[in-house]
Design a protein around this motif. Sequence first.
Motif, PDB file in Angstrom:
ATOM      1  N   THR A   1       0.859  -1.184   0.000  1.00  0.00           N
ATOM      2  CA  THR A   1       0.000   0.000   0.000  1.00  0.00           C
ATOM      3  C   THR A   1       0.893   1.232   0.000  1.00  0.00           C
ATOM      4  N   LEU A   2       0.515   2.208  -0.799  1.00  0.00           N
ATOM      5  CA  LEU A   2       1.238   3.470  -0.885  1.00  0.00           C
ATOM      6  C   LEU A   2       0.311   4.553  -0.345  1.00  0.00           C
ATOM      7  N   VAL A   3       0.832   5.403   0.556  1.00  0.00           N
ATOM      8  CA  VAL A   3       0.017   6.470   1.142  1.00  0.00           C
ATOM      9  C   VAL A   3       0.793   7.780   1.052  1.00  0.00           C
TER      10      VAL A   3
ATOM     11  N   GLN B   1      -7.770   3.239  -5.904  1.00  0.00           N
ATOM     12  CA  GLN B   1      -7.255   4.351  -5.110  1.00  0.00           C
ATOM     13  C   GLN B   1      -8.370   4.875  -4.206  1.00  0.00           C
ATOM     14  N   ILE B   2      -7.991   5.335  -3.017  1.00  0.00           N
ATOM     15  CA  ILE B   2      -8.920   5.964  -2.080  1.00  0.00           C
ATOM     16  C   ILE B   2      -8.372   7.352  -1.787  1.00  0.00           C
ATOM     17  N   LEU B   3      -9.239   8.364  -1.861  1.00  0.00           N
ATOM     18  CA  LEU B   3      -8.873   9.732  -1.533  1.00  0.00           C
ATOM     19  C   LEU B   3      -9.606  10.152  -0.265  1.00  0.00           C
ATOM     20  N   ILE B   4      -8.900  10.795   0.650  1.00  0.00           N
ATOM     21  CA  ILE B   4      -9.504  11.360   1.848  1.00  0.00           C
ATOM     22  C   ILE B   4      -9.212  12.857   1.796  1.00  0.00           C
TER      23      ILE B   4
ATOM     24  N   ILE C   1     -18.688  15.252 -13.048  1.00  0.00           N
ATOM     25  CA  ILE C   1     -17.689  15.692 -12.075  1.00  0.00           C
ATOM     26  C   ILE C   1     -18.334  15.742 -10.698  1.00  0.00           C
ATOM     27  N   GLN C   2     -17.604  15.260  -9.700  1.00  0.00           N
ATOM     28  CA  GLN C   2     -18.035  15.335  -8.299  1.00  0.00           C
ATOM     29  C   GLN C   2     -17.245  16.438  -7.608  1.00  0.00           C
ATOM     30  N   VAL C   3     -17.924  17.217  -6.780  1.00  0.00           N
ATOM     31  CA  VAL C   3     -17.237  18.209  -5.956  1.00  0.00           C
ATOM     32  C   VAL C   3     -16.795  17.497  -4.676  1.00  0.00           C
ATOM     33  N   MET C   4     -15.547  17.704  -4.287  1.00  0.00           N
ATOM     34  CA  MET C   4     -14.999  17.097  -3.069  1.00  0.00           C
ATOM     35  C   MET C   4     -14.718  18.202  -2.061  1.00  0.00           C
ATOM     36  N   LYS C   5     -15.071  17.944  -0.792  1.00  0.00           N
ATOM     37  CA  LYS C   5     -14.816  18.900   0.288  1.00  0.00           C
ATOM     38  C   LYS C   5     -14.227  18.172   1.488  1.00  0.00           C
ATOM     39  N   LYS C   6     -13.701  18.947   2.403  1.00  0.00           N
ATOM     40  CA  LYS C   6     -13.096  18.414   3.618  1.00  0.00           C
ATOM     41  C   LYS C   6     -14.003  17.366   4.261  1.00  0.00           C
ATOM     42  N   GLY C   7     -13.430  16.199   4.536  1.00  0.00           N
ATOM     43  CA  GLY C   7     -14.179  15.105   5.152  1.00  0.00           C
ATOM     44  C   GLY C   7     -14.719  14.087   4.169  1.00  0.00           C
ATOM     45  N   ASP C   8     -14.693  14.399   2.861  1.00  0.00           N
ATOM     46  CA  ASP C   8     -15.183  13.447   1.860  1.00  0.00           C
ATOM     47  C   ASP C   8     -14.174  12.330   1.640  1.00  0.00           C
ATOM     48  N   ILE C   9     -14.703  11.162   1.301  1.00  0.00           N
ATOM     49  CA  ILE C   9     -13.883  10.004   0.928  1.00  0.00           C
ATOM     50  C   ILE C   9     -14.348   9.555  -0.443  1.00  0.00           C
ATOM     51  N   VAL C  10     -13.399   9.386  -1.343  1.00  0.00           N
ATOM     52  CA  VAL C  10     -13.701   9.008  -2.723  1.00  0.00           C
ATOM     53  C   VAL C  10     -12.973   7.714  -3.038  1.00  0.00           C
TER      54      VAL C  10
ATOM     55  N   TYR D   1      -3.965  10.292  -0.245  1.00  0.00           N
ATOM     56  CA  TYR D   1      -4.275   9.204  -1.171  1.00  0.00           C
ATOM     57  C   TYR D   1      -3.760   7.888  -0.613  1.00  0.00           C
ATOM     58  N   ILE D   2      -4.536   6.848  -0.886  1.00  0.00           N
ATOM     59  CA  ILE D   2      -4.149   5.490  -0.510  1.00  0.00           C
ATOM     60  C   ILE D   2      -4.236   4.651  -1.778  1.00  0.00           C
ATOM     61  N   VAL D   3      -3.129   4.047  -2.151  1.00  0.00           N
ATOM     62  CA  VAL D   3      -3.091   3.160  -3.324  1.00  0.00           C
ATOM     63  C   VAL D   3      -2.829   1.755  -2.792  1.00  0.00           C
ATOM     64  N   PRO D   4      -3.887   0.915  -2.728  1.00  0.00           N
ATOM     65  CA  PRO D   4      -3.724  -0.453  -2.225  1.00  0.00           C
ATOM     66  C   PRO D   4      -3.272  -1.399  -3.336  1.00  0.00           C
ATOM     67  N   ASN D   5      -2.941  -2.601  -2.953  1.00  0.00           N
ATOM     68  CA  ASN D   5      -2.635  -3.665  -3.929  1.00  0.00           C
ATOM     69  C   ASN D   5      -1.548  -3.254  -4.911  1.00  0.00           C
ATOM     70  N   THR D   6      -0.494  -2.619  -4.411  1.00  0.00           N
ATOM     71  CA  THR D   6       0.541  -2.102  -5.301  1.00  0.00           C
ATOM     72  C   THR D   6       1.299  -3.198  -6.046  1.00  0.00           C
ATOM     73  N   GLU D   7       1.126  -4.443  -5.605  1.00  0.00           N
ATOM     74  CA  GLU D   7       1.755  -5.534  -6.365  1.00  0.00           C
ATOM     75  C   GLU D   7       1.182  -5.624  -7.778  1.00  0.00           C
ATOM     76  N   LYS D   8       0.010  -5.044  -8.004  1.00  0.00           N
ATOM     77  CA  LYS D   8      -0.619  -5.007  -9.335  1.00  0.00           C
ATOM     78  C   LYS D   8      -0.104  -3.838 -10.170  1.00  0.00           C
TER      79      LYS D   8
END
Length: 160
Positions: free
Chosen positions: A64-66, A86-89, A104-113, A135-142
Amino acid sequence: MKNINLLLVFSALVLQGCQGQDSSETEQKDLEAIFPKGKLGPSEYFTGKAYNYGLVPNDSTYTTLVGNVFFEPGARSNWHTHPGGQILIITDGVGYHQIEGEPIQVMKKGDIVKCPPNTRHWHGASPDTGLQQMYIVPNTEKGIVEWMEPVTDEEYNVGE
């Protein structure tokens, strides 16, 4: 005459106090950074100024890359995919996120995408306000990321 002078002095102090209040309100619009700004991202992958700060390096144990990205107003990533998703906080500011073919989605403080694996998307700040995102990038072996073409101004401005 003394009463008029006192009234003028008092009025001036009130006006200065109001002006001070306005400037502090403006200062509150600045983003509150949790992490250091980081290094400027390469212009081949970003439009505008985006800064990356790595938090958890990729390794074979956690796969996992953060990290954190600070986007200045108007800055955005190119279109890209992540083989493992990928997960965005969103930790501060206002920004946009778009999965290809969706609005397009608007993102604000506290949103998780969540960005599904191998799905073309982009993200960045709104035109007037910066964005801080973890950002969280899981499964980086892929794999980690496949960069593509820049998001055009026409694509970006749909979010306004």
